[in-house]
Enzyme design. Structure first.
Site, PDB file in Angstrom:
ATOM      1  N   GLU A 129       0.875  -1.331  -0.173  1.00 49.41           N
ATOM      2  CA  GLU A 129       0.020  -0.110  -0.067  1.00 49.41           C
ATOM      3  C   GLU A 129       0.708   1.283   0.091  1.00 49.41           C
ATOM      4  O   GLU A 129       0.668   2.237  -0.559  1.00 49.41           O
ATOM      5  CB  GLU A 129      -0.833  -0.217   1.340  1.00 49.41           C
ATOM      6  N   THR A 163      -3.444   2.959   5.777  1.00 48.77           N
ATOM      7  CA  THR A 163      -4.901   2.991   6.262  1.00 48.77           C
ATOM      8  C   THR A 163      -4.839   2.156   7.396  1.00 48.77           C
ATOM      9  O   THR A 163      -5.769   2.379   7.983  1.00 48.77           O
ATOM     10  CB  THR A 163      -5.574   2.398   5.005  1.00 48.77           C
ATOM     11  N   SER A 265      -8.602  -8.826   6.574  1.00 48.49           N
ATOM     12  CA  SER A 265      -8.614 -10.099   5.420  1.00 48.49           C
ATOM     13  C   SER A 265      -8.940 -11.380   5.799  1.00 48.49           C
ATOM     14  O   SER A 265      -8.802 -12.318   5.398  1.00 48.49           O
ATOM     15  CB  SER A 265      -7.071  -9.838   5.033  1.00 48.49           C
TER      16      SER A 265
END
Length: 282
Positions: A129, A163, A265
């Site tokens: 990310e 995030t 996840s």
């Protein structure tokens, strides 16, 4: 058996759910082998489930092996502008499943970098990310893992966060930058799903005897949940799935109150298996 309490917010977040659904939808649409740029999410069980559905992870270094017209899905972590353009140049059908929260960071970094701000990213410089975000300011960002800075920083700064970061680390970062920068733009881009998961894990881990954190070994947000829970409840374990629950652990905790949380996840069925075992249903 154990009294099991599931954290109020646990498991699949919106961005991950969306990426998995998108992959399955695209597979149906094209009815041929689909590729994802890197594992779609940081969860081996889900990656294996996708492979059974003919959806395979491929590394960026291997895209030359693909043929024109092959379908490749960009995962929720997102990628740099350059990577997207390169995939299209190869004649691939590119499906963008970047989480909208991450896309929002790309836009901010791109905009303020063009306006002459120096970008600072709070996060892990090796995490896909963060690598992707950095690619929207010509890979020129200063990346800090813990909010501290050794090098002299420019005076005009725009700071964003991975995030899945911790709120307290974000506050520390902004506080440190405030004393350095003459002009500071701070965008708290920690995802709300991350925030509520961490808050739930923090609250629950203060009230139970044992905590089980379920999620991929290399999942950043799961690791943070484990750290938060462990700080409050020393008897905290991190597992990927129910197969990692030992007989000893189940036995030791059969008369205890066990809290469970899971990373963004981790699908519901994995969480349910762990709950059932701890409650003696399996």
């Amino acid at each position: 058996m154990s009294k099991v309490i599931l954290a109020e917010n646990a498991g699949f977040c919106f961005g991950v759910q969306r990426a998995v659904e998108e992959a399955l939808k695209v597979k149906k649409q094209y009815s041929k082998k689909i590729y994802t740029l890197g594992p779609l999410i940081h969860n081996n069980d889900v990656v294996m489930y996708l492979e059974k559905n003919d959806i395979y992870a491929i590394d960026y270094s291997e895209i030359d092996k693909l043929n024109e017209g092959d379908v490749i899905l960009i995962r929720s972590h997102g990628v740099s502008k350059e990577v997207t353009e390169n995939l299209e140049k190869h004649g691939l059908i590119v499906v963008n499943a970047t989480c909208p929260y991450v896309t929002n960071i790309h836009k901010k970094v791109n905009k303020y970098s063009d306006l002459g701000y120096n970008i600072v990213i709070l996060g892990d410089d090796k995490h896909p990310e963060v690598v992707g975000i950095n690619g929207w300011c010509n890979n020129s960002a200063v990346i800090t893992k813990d909010g501290t800075f050794n090098d002299k920083l420019p005076k005009k700064i725009c700071v964003v966060s991975q995030t899945t970061e911790k709120e307290e680390t974000w506050k520390k970062t902004v506080s440190n930058l405030s004393s350095i920068s003459k002009e500071l733009l701070a965008f708290n881009t920690i995802c709300s799903a991350t925030e509520v998961r961490q808050k739930s894990a923090n609250e629950l881990s203060q009230t139970v005897d044992t905590m089980i954190v379920i999620g991929g070994r290399n999942s950043s947000n799961t690791t943070k949940l484990y750290q938060i829970a462990k700080a409050n409840c020393p008897n905290t374990i991190h597992i990927e799935n129910s197969k990692e629950l030992t007989k000893e652990f189940i036995e030791e905790n059969k008369d205890k109150t066990v809290g469970i949380t899971a990373g963004a996840s981790t699908p519901d069925w994995i969480i349910k298996e762990v709950i059932d075992i701890m409650e003696g249903k399996n």
